[in-house]
Scaffold this motif. Structure first.
Motif, PDB file in Angstrom:
ATOM      1  N   GLN A  20       0.839  -1.204   0.000  1.00 22.96           N
ATOM      2  CA  GLN A  20       0.000   0.000   0.000  1.00 22.96           C
ATOM      3  C   GLN A  20       0.877   1.260   0.000  1.00 22.96           C
ATOM      4  OE1 GLN A  20      -3.681   0.082   0.182  1.00 22.96           O
ATOM      5  NE2 GLN A  20      -3.224   2.164  -0.481  1.00 22.96           N
ATOM      6  N   GLU A  21       1.915   1.238   0.830  1.00 23.41           N
ATOM      7  CA  GLU A  21       2.820   2.394   0.864  1.00 23.41           C
ATOM      8  C   GLU A  21       3.456   2.620  -0.507  1.00 23.41           C
ATOM      9  OE1 GLU A  21       5.860   2.045   3.893  1.00 23.41           O
ATOM     10  OE2 GLU A  21       4.276   1.582   5.345  1.00 23.41           O
ATOM     11  N   THR A  22       3.901   1.521  -1.111  1.00 22.70           N
ATOM     12  CA  THR A  22       4.531   1.625  -2.427  1.00 22.70           C
ATOM     13  C   THR A  22       3.557   2.194  -3.445  1.00 22.70           C
ATOM     14  OG1 THR A  22       5.813  -0.324  -1.862  1.00 22.70           O
ATOM     15  CG2 THR A  22       5.814   0.336  -4.171  1.00 22.70           C
TER      16      THR A  22
ATOM     17  N   ASP B 137       0.968   4.071  -2.928  1.00 28.02           N
ATOM     18  CA  ASP B 137       0.712   5.483  -2.659  1.00 28.02           C
ATOM     19  C   ASP B 137       1.851   6.362  -3.185  1.00 28.02           C
ATOM     20  OD1 ASP B 137      -1.701   4.890  -1.515  1.00 28.02           O
ATOM     21  OD2 ASP B 137      -0.968   4.926   0.552  1.00 28.02           O
ATOM     22  N   SER B 138       3.088   5.951  -2.922  1.00 32.40           N
ATOM     23  CA  SER B 138       4.180   6.827  -3.388  1.00 32.40           C
ATOM     24  C   SER B 138       4.364   6.748  -4.897  1.00 32.40           C
ATOM     25  CB  SER B 138       5.507   6.553  -2.659  1.00 32.40           C
ATOM     26  OG  SER B 138       5.516   5.321  -2.062  1.00 32.40           O
TER      27      SER B 138
ATOM     28  N   THR C  40      -5.554   3.462  -3.911  1.00 32.81           N
ATOM     29  CA  THR C  40      -5.384   4.664  -3.091  1.00 32.81           C
ATOM     30  C   THR C  40      -6.777   5.121  -2.638  1.00 32.81           C
ATOM     31  OG1 THR C  40      -5.551   6.099  -5.023  1.00 32.81           O
ATOM     32  CG2 THR C  40      -3.347   5.373  -4.399  1.00 32.81           C
TER      33      THR C  40
END
Ligand SMILES: Nc1nc2c(ncn2[C@@H]2O[C@H](COP(=O)(O)OP(=O)(O)OP(=O)(O)O)[C@@H](O)[C@H]2O)c(=O)[nH]1
Ligand SMILES: [Mg+2]
Lengths: 241, 431
Positions: free
Chosen positions: B161-163, B165-166, B188
């Motif tokens: 999820q972090e990946t 988003d960025s 997202t």
């Protein structure tokens, strides 16, 4: 740039030779072509190291001429049998091993094929520039069943044979299997090749699992791209990319 | 009128009834029939009545709908049993949304040149034909019917999820998602805020491009942006794992691919592989244990309009005398049928019967409201026992569950099994 004759830089028909098998096995999976995601590439054992060289290839031609079908043919995907317009830009990747004739070095060519539907290209301005931007090669497609598409290419040729740009151009005639309906004669093709010094490749029909159908086109593409880079490097004294 | 099992979709100009296209079914309906179908709808309109669907004596079903006062879509099904009214109504709406997605609403709402429009509509055939063939039905995709995104719940979404988003931010966008084997694994926040139909439609578009490594598709969003196209960029990270972003003029496909894809996704390639392997086994994480007698299920989060469909490959720990499971395709079909049954008869709040378009339908809507008011209660559970399996539907403020179980489950125990299953999924996953 004039095209190089087949086999002048790479070993001819290398895909038929037993020593190439280990390399070609890397692009196969269960006897079919292996599909590669963007985060993947063929991995060779250390003793069979092979460098990868990347090129962008733009497939151009009228709607329905067979651009998407050619991309599928070269990547080993299922060839569509109905014409669904491509409503955007699509890329697909082909890895292709070759062996340099002189040094015996093996290279993996990584072709990124760019296919864009002709109609959507007319409706949105950003598509054509995007396809042409930094393209190393352009495949100009016509269909053997559509004389108009052949004339289009003949008319474009004077504009396209600018020796100063670094773009390999090859002409591909599609639907050659539909010879019963062919609209473009052998003598027209011969004349075209003589006038422009550009070879015309013929594709069509089913692809069996072998590489025989696609090898001539992919080898020519690779050989001309390599030649173009070497010529450029010797002019500018920078190594080929 | 048509061979059974097939559906034909017709498109005509609403004002003059000029046929624009006809898709589906091997045999086309004769022109005279098309003319009559259009005529009977027009006749109704002249009398102040909105004809939205009917069944013929020979068990065909027909549904009509006019969009933007401009185009009329008609769906005709072979046998009434095979296609529910809900299916046909959804089909009309989905087909229209496909047309808007590809061509934009302006092109469709203001018909200036019929011949030109006919030509342009050809570009929608790929998506429309997939809808008609119900592409993906054997894998249990149900978004076309439920208008909820077909999801899968990865066991460890955090790092991915972090990946995502960025990566999305780096592509100058807030809208990004990750599809694994055709199902939404992550998205997202903004992506989840697209209209549910749009989420379903975008997934369908991406799934129709299975062979390509990356793509750049102009898309109009039927609800969010029907007249201005955005660009949908998709990147096949591994075969079966696709990252998508919805963006404006930049970045170019080439730049996004060469500068962003490797940088953001290479470090998490192992996590992607794990996710892909999980998806091959189930849409649920391995921490969720289902009872052996669960044959198939669909769970919907009513707030986020997300859905997870499950069809176990094999039974868990089974008593030895239990017969093997029937084919997944068969169970998916039963699940769709039960969903349709439950939402059209009992859980009707999700399903307004009338189509709020033109004035005549206001009457229909009022009638429906009066009818609903006659009901003093809202059903929250329902069940059905068939020759193949037992079915149980359960509705809470947050979830809907549609469950198919083995016949051996005692009918009185279905409610317990269903409640237990709902908790077994929602508690550990937070779905
Ligand atoms: N027999 C035969 N048919 C072919 C061949 N190449 C393409 N076709 C058919 O021609 C039709 C159009 O091919 P596409 O590849 O979809 O055309 P396109 O150039 O991508 O068209 P747009 O996306 O609209 O620009 C399809 O029905 C293909 O099956 C071929 O070599 N042989
Ligand atoms: Mg195409």
């Amino acid at each position: 740039m004039p095209t190089v004759p087949p086999g002048s830089i790479f070993v001819t028909d290398w895909h038929r030779s037993p020593e190439s098998r280990e390399y070609f096995n890397k692009i196969l999976y269960k006897k079919k072509r292996r599909k590669f995601g963007l985060l993947e590439a063929p991995v060779m054992p250390p003793n069979l190291k092979a460098d990868t060289v990347r090129y962008k290839v733009f497939i151009s031609g009228k709607s329905g001429v067979g651009k998407t079908a050619l991309a599928a043919r070269l990547t080993g995907l299922e060839i569509p049998n109905v014409h669904y317009e491509t409503t955007g830009m699509e890329t697909s990747v082909v890895f292709w091993p070759v062996k340099l004739r002189e040094s015996g070095r093996v290279l993996f060519f990584h072709f990124q094929l760019w296919d864009c539907g002709e109609n959507v290209m007319c409706r949105f301005d950003h598509m054509l520039p995007s396809c042409e931007e930094q393209a190393d090669a352009i495949l100009l497609l016509f269909s053997f069943t559509d004389h108009g598409s052949f004339e289009d290419i003949s008319n474009q040729m004077p504009r396209l044979t600018d020796p100063s740009d670094r773009v390999v151009r090859l002409v591909v005639g599609t639907k050659f299997d539909l010879f019963m309906h062919t609209d473009v004669t052998e003598s027209e093709i011969t004349a075209f090749q003589e006038v422009w010094g550009v070879p015309v490749f013929r594709v069509g029909g089913d692809v069996s699992s072998g590489m025989g159908e696609i090898a001539p086109l992919l080898n020519a593409l690779a050989e001309n791209l390599w030649h173009q880079d070497c010529a450029h490097a010797s002019n500018s004294l920078s190594p080929p990319s | 009128m048509l061979p059974s099992e097939t559906v034909q979709l017709l498109c005509l100009t609403a004002s003059s009834g000029v046929p624009l296209f006809s898709r589906g079914s091997c045999k086309q309906l004769p022109f005279s029939v098309i003319g009559s179908l259009n005529g009977v709808h027009m006749f109704g309109a002249g009398q102040g009545a909105l004809l939205s669907s009917c069944e013929t004596e020979r068990d065909s079903r027909v549904a009509w709908r006019v969009f933007q006062d401009s185009l009329m879509l008609i769906a005709v099904s072979g046998t009434a049993g095979a296609s529910s009214e809900l299916h046909l109504r959804r089909l009309l709406e989905n087909a229209w949304n496909c047309m808007v997605l590809v061509l934009g609403q302006d092109e469709l709402a203001n018909v200036r040149n019929v011949e030109r429009l006919k030509r342009e509509l050809r570009s929608c055939y790929r998506l429309i034909d997939r809808l008609l063939e119900r592409g993906g039905k054997d894998q249990g995709f149900m978004g076309d019917l439920t208008h909820c995104a077909d999801c899968l719940l990865p066991s460890q979404p955090g790092i991915l999820q972090e990946t995502l988003d960025s990566f999305t931010r780096a592509a100058d966008s807030e809208f990004g998602c990750l599809l694994v084997r055709g199902r939404l694994a992550l998205a997202t926040d903004k992506w989840w805020r697209l209209a549910p139909q749009e989420v379903v439609l975008l997934s369908a578009l991406v799934n129709s491009l299975s062979g390509t490594t990356s793509c750049d598709y102009p898309v109009f969003l039927p609800q969010g942006s029907p007249t201005v196209a955005h660009r949908l960029l998709c990147f096949q990270l591994l075969p079966g794992v696709v990252a998508c972003v919805l963006c404006g003029p930049s970045p170019s496909l080439q730049r996004a691919e060469s500068e962003l894809v490797g940088r953001f996704w290479s470090p998490v390639v192992e996590a992607l592989r794990v996710c892909l392997e999980q998806a091959e086994r189930s849409t649920l994480p391995p921490s969720v244990r289902l009872r052996w007698d669960v044959e198939a299920l669909l769970i919907i989060n009513r707030e986020s309009r997300r859905a997870v469909a499950v069809c176990p490959h094999a039974r868990g720990h089974t008593p030895s005398e239990v017969p093997p499971l029937s084919s997944p395709a068969h169970r998916w079909e039963l699940l769709r049928a039960f969903y349709t049954f439950a939402v059209t008869r009992y859980f009707t709040s999700e399903e307004p019967v009338a189509l709020p378009t033109s004035p005549p339908s206001a009457t229909a809507e009022r009638l429906h409201e009066e009818f609903s008011l006659g009901f003093t209660h809202l059903p929250v559970q329902c069940y059905l026992v068939t020759d193949d399996c037992k079915c149980y539907g359960l509705q809470t403020p947050q979830h809907q569950l549609f469950l198919l179980t083995d016949l051996s489950v005692p009918t009185f125990a279905l409610r317990t099994v269903a409640t237990h299953t709902l908790n077994a999924i929602s508690t550990p996953t937070g779905f």
